[in-house]
Structure formats: structure tokens, C-alpha cells
Design a protein around this motif. Structure first.
Motif, PDB file in Angstrom:
ATOM      1  N   LEU A 142     -37.263  38.299  12.757  1.00 24.86           N
ATOM      2  CA  LEU A 142     -38.152  39.006  11.718  1.00 24.86           C
ATOM      3  C   LEU A 142     -37.331  38.454  10.461  1.00 24.86           C
ATOM      4  O   LEU A 142     -36.109  38.335  10.532  1.00 24.86           O
ATOM      5  N   LEU A 143     -38.108  37.804   9.670  1.00 23.40           N
ATOM      6  CA  LEU A 143     -37.659  37.391   8.119  1.00 23.40           C
ATOM      7  C   LEU A 143     -37.923  38.432   7.193  1.00 23.40           C
ATOM      8  O   LEU A 143     -39.085  38.701   7.218  1.00 23.40           O
ATOM      9  N   ILE A 144     -37.032  39.033   6.758  1.00 22.22           N
ATOM     10  CA  ILE A 144     -37.396  40.085   5.540  1.00 22.22           C
ATOM     11  C   ILE A 144     -36.600  39.475   4.101  1.00 22.22           C
ATOM     12  O   ILE A 144     -35.611  39.208   3.921  1.00 22.22           O
ATOM     13  N   ARG A 145     -37.810  39.382   3.253  1.00 23.69           N
ATOM     14  CA  ARG A 145     -37.271  38.977   1.697  1.00 23.69           C
ATOM     15  C   ARG A 145     -36.985  40.526   1.112  1.00 23.69           C
ATOM     16  O   ARG A 145     -38.196  41.356   1.014  1.00 23.69           O
ATOM     17  N   TRP A 146     -35.868  40.769   0.878  1.00 18.44           N
ATOM     18  CA  TRP A 146     -35.615  42.261   0.776  1.00 18.44           C
ATOM     19  C   TRP A 146     -36.422  42.719  -0.589  1.00 18.44           C
ATOM     20  O   TRP A 146     -36.938  44.032  -0.063  1.00 18.44           O
ATOM     21  N   SER A 147     -36.588  42.456  -1.663  1.00 13.32           N
ATOM     22  CA  SER A 147     -37.007  43.043  -2.787  1.00 13.32           C
ATOM     23  C   SER A 147     -38.773  42.891  -2.407  1.00 13.32           C
ATOM     24  O   SER A 147     -39.236  44.182  -2.650  1.00 13.32           O
ATOM     25  N   GLU A 148     -39.035  42.150  -1.535  1.00 10.22           N
ATOM     26  CA  GLU A 148     -40.643  42.354  -1.370  1.00 10.22           C
ATOM     27  C   GLU A 148     -40.819  43.213  -0.230  1.00 10.22           C
ATOM     28  O   GLU A 148     -41.855  44.116  -0.454  1.00 10.22           O
ATOM     29  N   TYR A 149     -40.037  43.394   0.700  1.00  9.64           N
ATOM     30  CA  TYR A 149     -40.084  44.381   1.611  1.00  9.64           C
ATOM     31  C   TYR A 149     -39.927  45.930   1.017  1.00  9.64           C
ATOM     32  O   TYR A 149     -40.892  46.859   1.392  1.00  9.64           O
ATOM     33  N   CYS A 150     -39.080  46.024  -0.108  1.00  8.17           N
ATOM     34  CA  CYS A 150     -38.993  47.250  -0.682  1.00  8.17           C
ATOM     35  C   CYS A 150     -40.411  47.481  -1.482  1.00  8.17           C
ATOM     36  O   CYS A 150     -40.875  48.561  -1.504  1.00  8.17           O
ATOM     37  N   SER A 151     -41.076  46.527  -2.235  1.00  7.91           N
ATOM     38  CA  SER A 151     -42.093  46.575  -2.878  1.00  7.91           C
ATOM     39  C   SER A 151     -43.309  47.253  -1.797  1.00  7.91           C
ATOM     40  O   SER A 151     -44.150  47.906  -2.184  1.00  7.91           O
ATOM     41  N   ARG A 152     -43.323  46.483  -0.567  1.00  8.24           N
ATOM     42  CA  ARG A 152     -44.347  46.913   0.249  1.00  8.24           C
ATOM     43  C   ARG A 152     -44.342  48.242   0.708  1.00  8.24           C
ATOM     44  O   ARG A 152     -45.353  49.046   0.826  1.00  8.24           O
TER      45      ARG A 152
END
Ligand SMILES: [Zn+2]
Length: 261
Positions: A142-152
Motif C-alpha cells: 500500500l502506498l499512502i500519500r499522507w495529506s491526501e489520506y487525511c483529506s480522504r
């Protein structure tokens, strides 16, 4: 056991495997005077079945990478063999990454910290590590772009169709190998830093391979995440876990190669 009740003997019979023609040893046994014969599966069939299972799992993992967009666009090129060793620093980075992969193969500490300025290939090497570990060890990636993950997660609070916080959280904790990109790209809120702590803490407790990508070195994170007393505590807790599971650090320096002709 009463020998009259159960007895077993193996016989080399003329029976042979219909696939590889290897003779098969039949197992005959008697229970209460009644004779039974077991015909074992030939090794060639067992190996073929194992191979089918391995291929099915690899296909599943490749599907997971495709669903995450890792086989498209720039991500598709992020492989160790496509890393351009243009100077001493990029050569050293590749060597360190290989050392990290080797250490994970031996079950040693399995976290990697990549940091430096933009456009220097941190994500390239992070995704390369993810791909290698996924396909070689057959680990769920799994790849998580941290700020995008928080926005989701936050979108999920307002919109029932967006992924729920619980589902997103499960994805992140269930991935065997995780790349967390841009952990310090945006100024963090207490909430976001608390989430990052939960994730880091879970992966630390279960010793799950994790690649962290940041702009700052680990020692600078405390100052970056010092908005409040709570944030300072969270920052210290995050950093102590990173250091506890860390196998390698790769620093990227030089000028942004995306800006070079
Ligand atoms: Zn056979």
C-alpha cells in the motif's frame, strides 16, 4: 494399539503418475481386517498446485498495485532497475536501498526513512522498495500519500460515498508493506498527527515493514511538529518508534532533476 486392529505397510507398485510417470508408492493399511489403499498425490502434482497458488497470489498482488495506480504514469517507472545512477549520491542511494532490502530479507529491522528536497527521487526509491518487497516476499502493498489520506478520511465524515475512516484505517494497518509518502509536506493538525501516531504505533507493535518519506531529517520533525504541547508529545512518540524499528536512512541531496532538461 492392538496390532490386529491396525497395521500399515507401504508397497512399491506398478502404479505410476499419469503426468510424470514416476512410480508411486501406495500405502496399504488394514483396519479390522479390512484392507484400504491410499494413492498419494505425486510430488509433481503438489508442486504444480503450489505453483498455481503462487501465481494466483502474485496476480492478486499485481491487481492491488494496478488498483492503486502504481502501474500507470510516473509510478510505473519507479523501479530499482530504472533508477538513474547519475552521480556518487544517486549510486550511494541505490546501494543503501539494496542494503535495506537485504536486511528485510533476513528479518532484521524493517523500516526505511527517505528524506530530502523535492524532485530527487525519494518516491521513486520508496515505490521501488514497495514493488520489490511485494513481488518478492508476496506482501500486500500500500502506498499512502499522507495529506491526501487525511483529506480522504475527512471527506468520509461528510460524504457517505467516500471511503469510511474505518475502511481506510483497515487498508493502512492490514497492508503488509506500507509506503507513507510526504509525512511532513503540510503543517499538521493535532488530529492528523494523532492519526499518524496511531498508524506508526500499530505498525511498530506488529513490526510491519514501513517506508517513510519526508522532506526533513528525523531530528527536524520535532521542531516541525511543535504546534502545541500535545503535538510535541505525539512527535516524540512517533520519532521514538521510527528510531526503534529503523533499518536504514537515505538522504537525498542535489538539485531537482525534474527541473533539469
Ligand atoms: Zn508426477
Amino acid at each position: 494399539m492392538d496390532p490386529n486392529t491396525f497395521s500399515q505397510f507401504e508397497t512399491q507398485s506398478s502404479d505410476s503418475c499419469e503426468w510424470c510417470a514416476k512410480p508411486l508408492t501406495l500405502i496399504r493399511f488394514k483396519v479390522f481386517q479390512q484392507e484400504f489403499t491410499l494413492r498419494p498425490a505425486c510430488e509433481c502434482r503438489i508442486r504444480a498446485q503450489e505453483e498455481r497458488e503462487k501465481q494466483a497470489l502474485l496476480e492478486e498482488l499485481r491487481r492491488s498495485m494496478r488498483q492503486q495506480g502504481l502501474e500507470e504514469g510516473l509510478y510505473a517507472h519507479m523501479r530499482l532497475e530504472r533508477w538513474k545512477k547519475r552521480d556518487a549520491s544517486t549510486k550511494a542511494a541505490a546501494k543503501k536501498l539494496e542494503g535495506y532490502l537485504e536486511s528485510v530479507r533476513h528479518g532484521a529491522k524493517n523500516w526505511l526513512y527517505l528524506f530530502g528536497g523535492y524532485g530527487l527521487g525519494k518516491t521513486h526509491l520508496g515505490v521501488s522498495a514497495l514493488r520489490c518487497l511485494c513481488l518478492e516476499r508476496r506482501w500486500e502493498p500500500l502506498l499512502i500519500r499522507w495529506s491526501e489520506y487525511c483529506s480522504r478520511i475527512q471527506q468520509g465524515w461528510r460524504n457517505a460515498n467516500a471511503g469510511s475512516e474505518y475502511d481506510l484505517w483497515c487498508d493502512a494497518i492490514n497492508a503488509t508493506v506500507l509506503v507513507l509518502d510526504d509525512i511532513d509536506k503540510r503543517a499538521s493538525s493535532e488530529w492528523a498527527l494523532g492519526k499518524l501516531f496511531e498508524l506508526i504505533d500499530h505498525r511498530y507493535l506488529y513490526q510491519l515493514p514501513t517506508v517513510l518519506i519526508a522532506n526533513r531529517g528525523i531530528e527536524k520533525l520535532t521542531t516541525f511538529w511543535s504546534g502545541s504541547e500535545l503535538m510535541q508529545d505525539l512527535a516524540s512518540a512517533i520519532i521514538s518508534r521510527i528510531l526503534g524499528q529503523l533499518s536504514a536512512v537515505i538522504e537525498f541531496s542535489g538539485s531537482d532533476f525534474r527541473l533539469q532538461a
